[in-house]
Write an enzyme that holds these catalytic residues in place. Structure first.
Site, PDB file in Angstrom:
ATOM      1  N   ARG A 242       4.541 105.717  39.889  1.00 44.26           N
ATOM      2  CA  ARG A 242       5.309 106.427  41.046  1.00 44.26           C
ATOM      3  C   ARG A 242       5.696 106.353  42.096  1.00 44.26           C
ATOM      4  NH1 ARG A 242       5.638 108.046  35.716  1.00 44.26           N
ATOM      5  NH2 ARG A 242       5.463 109.663  34.929  1.00 44.26           N
ATOM      6  N   GLU A 271      14.858 107.633  42.866  1.00 44.23           N
ATOM      7  CA  GLU A 271      15.242 107.118  42.357  1.00 44.23           C
ATOM      8  C   GLU A 271      17.116 106.917  41.377  1.00 44.23           C
ATOM      9  OE1 GLU A 271      12.445 106.078  38.815  1.00 44.23           O
ATOM     10  OE2 GLU A 271      10.845 105.936  39.565  1.00 44.23           O
ATOM     11  N   HIS A 290      13.261 102.115  36.283  1.00 46.04           N
ATOM     12  CA  HIS A 290      12.111 102.517  35.518  1.00 46.04           C
ATOM     13  C   HIS A 290      12.730 101.913  34.062  1.00 46.04           C
ATOM     14  CE1 HIS A 290      10.002 106.293  35.839  1.00 46.04           C
ATOM     15  NE2 HIS A 290       9.319 106.123  35.065  1.00 46.04           N
TER      16      HIS A 290
END
Length: 332
Positions: A242, A271, A290
Site C-alpha cells: 500500500r 492513485e 495497481h
C-alpha cells in the site's frame, strides 16, 4: 432461494462459465446477480437464503438488516480479497465469512517475482536509457553495475500470504532472501528459506526490497528517509503493498540523492498520484496502475477458490480461507 449471487459487475467474470455450471449443479444457484435493494424490497423471497456468493461490489449490511432480511444465512463466500468493509456485521450476526484472498495473492506474488528478477538485471534504467545511440552507453553502464540474480540479496517486508508465496517462489533461484516481519519467528523464517533481519538491515543490505505489509494504522508511514537513504546505489524498491506505508516525499528525496536507485511502484498514496507529483518526472521511478492483483481471466481463480471452499464447508472438512473477527484486526 437457498443460494444467491450478490456483487458488482464483475460477478460473472469471477464466477465464470465452468464455475457457474458447477455451482448450479451442486448448489442449485441461478445466474442472477441480485442487489441489496432487491433483498430489502422482497424480504420473503430471500428469507430462506443460506449461502451468498459475492465479489467486488458486495453491499454492506448492518447486523439488524442481516437478522431481519437474511435470517437463514449461514455463510458468505467472497470471491475477492479484503472483507474488512463488510464482514464485521455478518460475523456478529453469526454468519460465517470466507474470502478468496489466497487466490488474489497468487498473481501479486507472480508479478513481484518477475519484477525482482528484472530488477537484479538492471532492467528498468537500462530499458529507459536505451532509447538512442547516445543512451545506449549509459544503459549498458547501468546494466554492468547491476548485481544480477546469482547470489543477490532480496529483502521481503511482511511475511503474510503474499510475502510467503514470494519467498517460496524465489527458492528456484540462487538468491539470498532476508525478511522483516515482527510476527515471524526465526525458525519460521528459516523454514521458508529466509533469514529474519531488522527493517534497517534489510534496506541497507538488499539489492531488491519488496513490500508486502498489511495495510494497518500502525504500518502507515513506516518506511522513511532513514530507510530509503540507506539503500545501495543500484538497489530497487518494489511496492505492491500500500502506498500509505511509504513516506513518499522521503522516497523521492532518496531517489534524487542517488539517480541509480530505482522504485517500482504499483501502489501510491494517491492513485493516481497528484498531477504535480515528482513520481511522474523522476527517471528512476516506474509506475504501474495497481495491476499486480487479479486481472483478466485471473479473476476466475477467485471464484474457483470459493466453490472449493463451499465444498469443504458442506462436506464437513476444515475450510482454508475462513475469516474471523480476530483476523479482521490485521487483514489488509
Amino acid at each position: 432461494m437457498k443460494s444467491i449471487f450478490l456483487g458488482g459487475e464483475a460477478i460473472f467474470r469471477v464466477y465464470n462459465a465452468d464455475t457457474l455450471a458447477s455451482l448450479k449443479n451442486e448448489v442449485g444457484i441461478e445466474a442472477v446477480n441480485y442487489t441489496k435493494a432487491d433483498i430489502l424490497a422482497n424480504p420473503e423471497r430471500f428469507c430462506n437464503t443460506e449461502y451468498i456468493f459475492s465479489t467486488w461490489g458486495m453491499p454492506v449490511f448492518n447486523e439488524k438488516e442481516i437478522e431481519k432480511y437474511l435470517p437463514s444465512l449461514k455463510a458468505v463466500f467472497y470471491g475477492a480479497g479484503s472483507v474488512r468493509f463488510f464482514a464485521g456485521a455478518f460475523l456478529k450476526a453469526g454468519v460465517r465469512v470466507f474470502s478468496a484472498w489466497g487466490a488474489n495473492a497468487v498473481p501479486v506474488a507472480e508479478y513481484t517475482v518477475a519484477q525482482i528478477l528484472l530488477a537484479n538485471k538492471g532492467f528498468y534504467l537500462s530499458c529507459r536509457r536505451n532509447r538512442s545511440v547516445e543512451g545506449h552507453k549509459s544503459a549498458l553502464e547501468h546494466f554492468h553495475a547491476s548485481r544480477g540474480n546469482f547470489g543477490a540479496r532480496v529483502g521481503i517486508i511482511g511475511a503474510g500470504m503474499i510475502g510467503k508465496m514470494v519467498i517460496r517462489a524465489l527458492k528456484a533461484y540462487k538468491l539470498d532472501v532476508v525478511v522483516y516481519d515482527p510476527f515471524l519467528s526465526d525458525n519460521a523464517a528459516a523454514e521458508l528459506g529466509a533469514k529474519k533481519v531488522s527493517l534497517e538491515e534489510l534496506f541497507a543490505t538488499s539489492d531488491v526490497i519488496s513490500n508486502h505489509v498489511a495495510n494497518l494504522p500502525e504500518t502507515q508511514g513506516m518506511m522513511k528517509y532513514e530507510h530509503f537513504s540507506s539503500m545501495k546505489k543500484n538497489a530497487t524498491f518494489i511496492n505492491t503493498g500500500r502506498g500509505a506505508q511509504v513516506v513518499e516525499d522521503d522516497l523521492i528525496r532518496a531517489l534524487k540523492d542517488e539517480s541509480e536507485r530505482v522504485a517500482v511502484l504499483d501502489v501510491t498514496i494517491d492513485e493516481p498520484p497528484m498531477a504535480e507529483s515528482e513520481l511522474y518526472t523522476l527517471e528512476n521511478v516506474f509506475l504501474t496502475p495497481h495491476i499486480a492483483g487479479s486481472s483478466g481471466d485471473e479473476v476466475a481463480r477467485m471464484g474457483e477458490y470459493m466453490l472449493e471452499e463451499y465444498r469443504r464447508v458442506v462436506s464437513g472438512e476444515a475450510p482454508l480461507y475462513e475469516v474471523t473477527e480476530k483476523m479482521l484486526e490485521t487483514m489488509a
